[in-house]
Write an enzyme that holds these catalytic residues in place. Structure first.
Site, PDB file in Angstrom:
ATOM      1  N   CYS A  86      -5.757   4.884  -2.036  1.00 28.78           N
ATOM      2  CA  CYS A  86      -4.908   4.176  -1.545  1.00 28.78           C
ATOM      3  C   CYS A  86      -5.192   2.639  -1.726  1.00 28.78           C
ATOM      4  CB  CYS A  86      -4.370   4.292  -0.077  1.00 28.78           C
ATOM      5  SG  CYS A  86      -5.727   4.120   1.097  1.00 28.78           S
ATOM      6  N   HIS A  99       3.055   3.879  -0.575  1.00 25.03           N
ATOM      7  CA  HIS A  99       1.785   3.898  -0.546  1.00 25.03           C
ATOM      8  C   HIS A  99       1.294   5.233  -1.266  1.00 25.03           C
ATOM      9  CE1 HIS A  99       1.548   6.734   2.926  1.00 25.03           C
ATOM     10  NE2 HIS A  99       2.812   6.161   3.011  1.00 25.03           N
ATOM     11  N   HIS A 102      -6.271   2.329   5.526  1.00 25.21           N
ATOM     12  CA  HIS A 102      -5.287   2.810   4.786  1.00 25.21           C
ATOM     13  C   HIS A 102      -4.367   1.690   4.353  1.00 25.21           C
ATOM     14  CE1 HIS A 102      -2.443   5.687   2.831  1.00 25.21           C
ATOM     15  NE2 HIS A 102      -1.579   5.139   3.610  1.00 25.21           N
TER      16      HIS A 102
END
Length: 195
Positions: A133, A38, A26
């Protein structure tokens, strides 16, 4: 260039951590004051975020863009810093989704870009393959949404398929057949997928 020794991020750094037991990473932009901006998928927004004493009233969510404390971002995982301006030889030998050959913009420009998306500039809906992301963080850093993590997974599957095809079909013909399946994805990322 290469891997930075310090694991403590500086404002404007692109950071990432493992998720799903190492299945994927991530990514986000560290904006200072222990906060990260994010892109999160809709699945991550099934309910309100749990209370956090560190985020407090500094936590912000605007659609699929969120600003949370570094602890909420990491969820107990190890912080890694994404490298930019990596030479081709090093880039080709590193795990996909950990570095880029592109050069980064100055930190204040990176933070401004991430903040503008948080404030509603719109980065588009989350899509695991075309707008994830990593794409968000790379775009904030470079102005180009070139993410490599998904490509790395496709490459790994393609190599496994090539080995199977080579064993079943035989030699180079099997490798050519399995690699042909990868071509449409690569073409879409190179010519269509970048913002």
């Amino acid at each position: 260039m290469g891997q930075r020794k310090s694991k403590f991020p500086k404002p404007g750094d692109h950071i990432y951590c493992q998720r799903g037991g190492g299945l994927y990473d991530h990514h986000g932009i560290y904006v200072g004051d222990d906060m990260v901006i994010h892109l999160q998928g809709k699945a991550k927004k099934l309910g309100p975020l749990p209370a956090c004493h560190k985020c407090g009233d500094k936590r912000v969510e605007n659609g699929e863009i969120a600003k949370v404390c570094i602890d909420c971002f990491l969820q107990g995982e190890t912080l890694e810093i994404y490298d930019y301006g990596v030479p081709f030889r090093e880039f080709s030998n590193r795990k996909r989704g950990t570095c880029s050959q592109l050069h980064s913009k100055p930190p204040h420009v990176v933070i401004s870009a991430a903040t503008a998306f948080l404030e509603g500039a719109g980065f588009g809906d989350y899509d695991m393959f075309k707008n994830n992301c990593e794409n968000f963080a790379v775009f904030c850093k470079t102005g180009s949404a070139q993410g490599y993590q998904i490509l790395g997974h496709v490459e790994n599957v393609s190599l496994a398929n090539a080995a199977i095809a080579a064993a079943v079909v035989g030699g180079p013909a099997g490798i050519i057949l399995s690699t042909a399946a990868l071509a449409p994805y690569v073409i879409s990322k190179v010519f269509v997928g970048s913002k």
